[in-house]
Scaffold this motif. Sequence first.
Motif, short mmCIF file in Angstrom:
data_model
loop_
_atom_site.label_atom_id
_atom_site.label_comp_id
_atom_site.label_asym_id
_atom_site.label_seq_id
_atom_site.Cartn_x
_atom_site.Cartn_y
_atom_site.Cartn_z
N GLY A 28 -3.22 -26.75 7.82
CA GLY A 28 -4.16 -25.98 7.79
C GLY A 28 -4.20 -24.76 8.65
N VAL A 29 -3.71 -24.63 9.87
CA VAL A 29 -3.56 -23.61 10.65
C VAL A 29 -2.39 -22.74 10.32
N TYR A 30 -1.26 -23.41 9.99
CA TYR A 30 -0.18 -22.55 9.59
C TYR A 30 -0.37 -21.76 8.22
N LEU A 31 -1.13 -22.47 7.37
CA LEU A 31 -1.48 -21.94 6.10
C LEU A 31 -2.48 -20.93 6.22
N VAL A 32 -3.36 -20.78 7.28
CA VAL A 32 -4.31 -19.56 7.45
C VAL A 32 -3.56 -18.58 8.20
N ARG A 33 -2.63 -18.81 8.79
CA ARG A 33 -1.62 -17.86 9.37
C ARG A 33 -0.87 -17.13 8.26
N LEU A 34 -0.37 -17.93 7.43
CA LEU A 34 0.14 -17.19 6.22
C LEU A 34 -0.67 -16.16 5.40
N GLY A 35 -1.92 -16.75 5.19
CA GLY A 35 -2.97 -16.31 4.28
C GLY A 35 -3.31 -14.82 5.02
N ARG A 36 -3.45 -14.84 6.46
CA ARG A 36 -3.83 -13.61 7.30
C ARG A 36 -2.99 -12.52 7.06
N GLN A 37 -1.33 -12.98 7.11
CA GLN A 37 -0.37 -12.05 6.82
C GLN A 37 -0.36 -11.64 5.44
N ARG A 38 -0.72 -12.37 4.48
CA ARG A 38 -0.60 -12.16 3.04
C ARG A 38 -1.63 -11.13 2.76
N TRP A 39 -2.90 -11.45 3.29
CA TRP A 39 -3.86 -10.06 3.09
C TRP A 39 -3.69 -8.99 3.94
N ALA A 40 -3.10 -9.02 5.06
CA ALA A 40 -2.58 -7.75 5.69
C ALA A 40 -1.56 -6.79 4.94
N ILE A 41 -0.66 -7.53 4.18
CA ILE A 41 0.18 -6.93 3.07
C ILE A 41 -0.58 -6.47 1.87
N SER A 43 -3.70 -5.42 1.84
CA SER A 43 -4.22 -4.23 2.21
C SER A 43 -3.48 -3.00 2.51
N PHE A 44 -2.29 -3.51 3.00
CA PHE A 44 -1.14 -2.11 3.10
C PHE A 44 -0.87 -1.72 1.67
N PHE A 45 -0.45 -2.56 0.72
CA PHE A 45 -0.35 -2.00 -0.54
C PHE A 45 -1.55 -1.30 -1.41
N THR A 47 -3.68 0.25 0.35
CA THR A 47 -3.98 1.59 0.78
C THR A 47 -2.89 2.57 0.61
N ILE A 48 -1.63 2.39 0.57
CA ILE A 48 -0.55 2.77 -0.13
C ILE A 48 -0.82 3.44 -1.64
N LYS A 49 -1.53 2.70 -2.56
CA LYS A 49 -1.51 2.86 -3.86
C LYS A 49 -2.76 3.84 -4.05
N ARG A 50 -4.04 3.72 -3.37
CA ARG A 50 -5.23 4.24 -3.64
C ARG A 50 -5.02 5.54 -2.63
N ARG A 51 -5.09 5.39 -1.39
CA ARG A 51 -5.28 6.43 -0.38
C ARG A 51 -4.30 7.62 -0.41
N PHE A 52 -3.00 7.05 -0.92
CA PHE A 52 -1.75 7.91 -0.93
C PHE A 52 -1.58 8.63 -2.68
N GLY A 53 -2.41 8.07 -3.32
CA GLY A 53 -2.26 8.40 -4.82
C GLY A 53 -0.93 8.06 -5.42
N LEU A 54 -0.56 7.02 -5.28
CA LEU A 54 0.65 6.45 -5.39
C LEU A 54 0.52 5.38 -6.71
N GLN A 55 -0.78 5.26 -7.15
CA GLN A 55 -0.89 4.03 -8.06
C GLN A 55 -0.53 4.31 -9.48
N CYS A 56 -0.09 5.54 -9.91
CA CYS A 56 0.35 5.76 -11.18
C CYS A 56 2.09 5.99 -11.25
N PHE A 57 2.58 5.63 -9.95
CA PHE A 57 3.90 6.12 -10.03
C PHE A 57 4.84 4.90 -10.59
#
Length: 141
Positions: A28-41, A43-45, A47-57
Amino acid sequence: MTVSWFWLKRSDGKRELRFVASTHPYSGVYLVRLGRQRWAIESFFKTIKRRFGLQCFGQKTRLGIDRWLMLSLIAYLLAHWVSRTFPNWWRLDWGEVCVKAVATLLPHVAWIKLLRLIHKHRDLVDEQGFEIIIQSLFSAY
């Protein structure tokens, strides 16, 4: 199948319950660590799509993906460079950083956005009894 959960801290200080599931026999601990990393990734995408206007590319070909990644990197680096002008105590909001980056680095883009906004809300201005006149300072001479 392994299922685990964790509390994700949001930028506004609130917590949100997230669940992570896996078909691999992880702890469970390792799975939570992977989950946190996944949500960080994710969140990055987001942000890239919505804030930088690249959702239609277009990302359907390898060349499209390469172009998207390159444009994302350039947009991020420019925004990061502009964010360095904010005071250290400033809470970083990528939306505000993007607006400031456009206004600082590409003022004509900010001007065009303003003109479009004025044109879009011209009926509201007319209802209030105002008139907006946009003319070049150089045409008066």
